[in-house]
Design an enzyme around this catalytic site. Structure first.
Site, PDB file in Angstrom:
ATOM      1  N   SER A 236     -23.798 -16.187  20.121  1.00 46.01           N
ATOM      2  CA  SER A 236     -23.000 -15.854  18.945  1.00 46.01           C
ATOM      3  C   SER A 236     -21.566 -15.595  19.380  1.00 46.01           C
ATOM      4  O   SER A 236     -21.330 -15.023  20.434  1.00 46.01           O
ATOM      5  CB  SER A 236     -23.533 -14.585  18.280  1.00 46.01           C
ATOM      6  OG  SER A 236     -24.878 -14.742  17.964  1.00 46.01           O
TER       7      SER A 236
ATOM      8  N   CYS B  60     -28.443  -9.184  13.173  1.00 40.75           N
ATOM      9  CA  CYS B  60     -28.328 -10.027  14.364  1.00 40.75           C
ATOM     10  C   CYS B  60     -29.021  -9.368  15.549  1.00 40.75           C
ATOM     11  O   CYS B  60     -28.885  -8.163  15.769  1.00 40.75           O
ATOM     12  CB  CYS B  60     -26.862 -10.269  14.691  1.00 40.75           C
ATOM     13  SG  CYS B  60     -26.644 -11.339  16.123  1.00 40.75           S
TER      14      CYS B  60
ATOM     15  N   ASP C  17     -29.103 -13.798  12.133  1.00 34.69           N
ATOM     16  CA  ASP C  17     -28.810 -14.601  13.323  1.00 34.69           C
ATOM     17  C   ASP C  17     -29.663 -13.945  14.404  1.00 34.69           C
ATOM     18  O   ASP C  17     -29.232 -13.005  15.056  1.00 34.69           O
ATOM     19  CB  ASP C  17     -27.314 -14.498  13.627  1.00 34.69           C
ATOM     20  CG  ASP C  17     -26.928 -15.285  14.876  1.00 34.69           C
ATOM     21  OD1 ASP C  17     -27.797 -15.993  15.429  1.00 34.69           O
ATOM     22  OD2 ASP C  17     -25.769 -15.172  15.308  1.00 34.69           O
TER      23      ASP C  17
ATOM     24  N   TRP D  67     -32.962 -14.073  17.466  1.00 32.60           N
ATOM     25  CA  TRP D  67     -33.596 -14.889  18.512  1.00 32.60           C
ATOM     26  C   TRP D  67     -34.791 -14.153  19.093  1.00 32.60           C
ATOM     27  O   TRP D  67     -34.858 -12.922  19.025  1.00 32.60           O
ATOM     28  CB  TRP D  67     -32.579 -15.205  19.601  1.00 32.60           C
ATOM     29  CG  TRP D  67     -31.919 -14.000  20.178  1.00 32.60           C
ATOM     30  CD1 TRP D  67     -32.422 -13.174  21.140  1.00 32.60           C
ATOM     31  CD2 TRP D  67     -30.638 -13.453  19.828  1.00 32.60           C
ATOM     32  NE1 TRP D  67     -31.529 -12.177  21.412  1.00 32.60           N
ATOM     33  CE2 TRP D  67     -30.425 -12.301  20.620  1.00 32.60           C
ATOM     34  CE3 TRP D  67     -29.646 -13.826  18.909  1.00 32.60           C
ATOM     35  CZ2 TRP D  67     -29.275 -11.524  20.539  1.00 32.60           C
ATOM     36  CZ3 TRP D  67     -28.501 -13.054  18.841  1.00 32.60           C
ATOM     37  CH2 TRP D  67     -28.321 -11.912  19.644  1.00 32.60           C
TER      38      TRP D  67
END
Ligand code: 2AM
Length: 553
Positions: free
Chosen positions: A333, A505, A550, A552
């Site tokens: 990011s 995020c 966002d 992961w």
């Protein structure tokens, strides 16, 4: 290693198939390389059944020719399609995806099958694979075998192998062919020993300056921009981890962002271990999923560890190289704002290093490589090949909309960009709405990333609220979602009455899920919604782009 088959450049896959006598084309929508690897394996498998396959990047061919596939006798197409983000196709499949949506071509006589690659932790599980399968059938294509749905959260490799084992018999039955059994003799590379090599002509893990080709088209993984490293510092004050902030100069690039990590063969060997099991499978018909799960995946044995622990395996080096996929680009990011720093890009990442169950030290390829990128190397400016990907993760169009940002750990990265941009908007005289951050880390005086900058933004009134959860400064854990629950009245008002945008995020597996649950609870407790209504409420916020993630895993 020299490829056995010379490459033929051709944008018509039909013409290429005809010229090279192929009847199966396997397209891949791939972002990190797994779908591409699966496609290569399927294309290679075809030989075992007396057919000839090729794997193809949909971006390099004209997919509107699909209806012409029937010109080739006994032909079929397979799609290995990965799903990303909010159910999106990968970058290289975007054009094909748009084509599918708009076309009314008649695909009668076109035989196809689809394998989707997805992850169940994400809401739109395998959306792209499902859509491709449905759409090709709607257009009149003949589905030779059922859609496969791979789940990366559990074991994608196992899903793929299980699908493949049923897929090929179905294909054989469809075309009335039988397995020929000749597979291991077909080599993609041949081992040639050179004694008189000019080392200046050998690729040695650095892209040459001529790849800086801004004339061709936007930068992407095949044509990265070489950015100069202008800063690289450690962010944490204590602890045994290394959290880093890196700055790149992108003057003249007009770039968007992602890092591209180049490495040498040794690292590639270290990194891709999955395929060695394939080697077992093909060579010795030795394949136990349970063993694979515990001995390889859970124990994190990479290819090198497997070769060390099973010296009798001793595969020929050319075969081994054939099983190794290319090292892929890594995505980070962006922690900067193009409004504030138009010619540079910042990222924030944690260097991955830990000991596996077999007592081996695992080092993340890209983060360790980046960690050692100094600003200059003996007065030489160091460069990093990179490009930027489009993202839906962005500030609301209207600066007056409140924003609620939740980003523990390195999840803070995009919010540093957001906050800087809000500061810039404020300076331009725009009325910026409430700007609220929820950050989380282990210890206040160890890994409170960007502490000074954040506190300054708070003093300047840019950051209207800075909430930090220190998880290990006391007996019990305090996480961002606990702080969210504490401020539930204020949050519900901002979301329900003031049109606030929510951004999450960081870690997908636990944090993002727990934060989501906290929002459900807030809607239930303050907004008096039932659980079903709360779930529905946040689903709608997501479709409206007011709840973005966002994340992961
Ligand atoms: P921990 O490591 O002490 O458990 C950044 O990684 C921060 O996120 C750390 O403080 C970490 O705490 C915390 N964290 C771990 N699991 C979390 C979860 N499920 N939800 C929110 N934060 C979490």
């Amino acid at each position: 290693f020299t490829p056995v088959t010379p490459q033929i450049r051709e944008t018509s896959f039909i013409e290429k198939m005809k010229k090279t006598n192929r009847n199966i084309v396997v397209f891949y929508g791939s972002q990190t390389g797994t779908a591409e690897e699966f496609a290569n394996r399927l294309a290679k498998d075809a030989q075992r059944y007396g057919m000839k396959g090729m794997a193809a990047d949909p971006e390099e061919y004209d997919l509107s020719e699909l209806s012409r596939l029937k010109e080739i006798p006994n032909s079929m197409t397979v799609f290995c399609m990965a799903t990303y983000g909010e159910g999106d196709p990968t970058d290289n499949a975007q054009e094909f995806y748009d084509w599918m949506q708009g076309t009314d071509d008649d695909l009668e006589g076109v035989n196809f099958a689809v394998f989707g690659l997805g992850n169940k932790t994400y809401e739109h599980f395998n959306a792209t694979g499902k859509y491709t399968d449905k759409r090709l059938a709607e257009l009149g294509g003949k589905r030779v075998f059922d859609l496969g749905l791979g789940d990366d959260d559990i074991n994608l490799e196992e899903d793929f192998i299980s699908w493949k084992e049923q897929f090929w018999p179905a294909v054989c039955e469809f075309f009335g062919v039988e397995a020929t059994g000749e597979d291991s003799s077909i080599r993609q590379f041949e081992l040639v020993v050179h004694n008189d090599i000019n080392m200046n002509q050998v690729y040695n893990s650095q892209l040459r300056e001529k790849t800086r080709n801004s004339e061709i088209k936007p930068f992407d993984s095949k044509n990265p921009f070489l950015a100069t490293v202008t800063g690289n510092r450690k962010l944490n004050k204590g602890g045994n981890r290394h959290l880093m902030h890196i700055e790149f100069d992108i003057t003249d690039s007009k770039i968007s962002f992602i890092l591209y990590c180049i490495n040498n063969t040794y690292t590639i060997l270290l990194f891709y271990y999955r395929n060695i099991i394939l080697y077992f499978y093909i060579k010795y018909n030795f394949f136990f999923f349970a063993l694979y799960q515990s001995w390889v995946l859970d124990s994190e044995r990479n290819i090198l560890a497997i070769l060390e622990d099973l010296p009798s395996l001793n595969p020929p080096i050319d075969h081994l190289c054939e099983l190794l996929p290319r090292l892929q680009a890594r995505y980070y990011s962006i922690a900067s704002s193009s409004k504030v720093y138009p010619t540079s890009i910042h990222i924030c990442a944690v260097v991955i290093e830990y000991t596996t169950k077999t007592e081996r030290v695992f080092k993340g390829v890209a983060t360790n490589w980046l960690k050692n990128k100094e600003v200059t190397d003996n007065g030489h400016k160091l460069t990093i090949p990179m490009y930027v990907r489009r993202s839906q993760f962005r500030l609301p169009f209207k600066p007056s909309n409140p924003i609620i940002m939740i980003g523990p750990g390195t999840g803070i990265a995009p919010f540093m960009g957001f906050i800087r941009e809000r500061a810039w908007q404020k300076k331009q005289g725009k009325e910026a709405g409430e700007t609220i951050l929820y950050f989380g880390c282990r210890h206040k005086n160890e890994d409170f990333l960007y502490q000074q900058e954040l506190e300054e933004f708070e003093r300047a009134g840019v950051l209207t609220q800075l909430n930090v959860a220190f998880s290990r400064d006391q007996e019990h854990k305090i996480y961002v979602q606990h702080l969210l629950k504490k401020n539930k009245e204020q949050l519900w008002k901002l979301i329900h009455s003031n049109n606030a945008h929510i951004y999450v995020c960081g870690d997908a597996r636990n944090m993002a899920r727990d934060v989501h649950t906290a929002f459900y609870e807030i809607a239930e407790e303050v907004g008096s919604l039932t659980h079903t209504q709360a779930v529905d409420y946040f689903k709608k916020l997501m479709t409206k782009g007011r709840y973005s993630q966002d994340v992961w895993s």
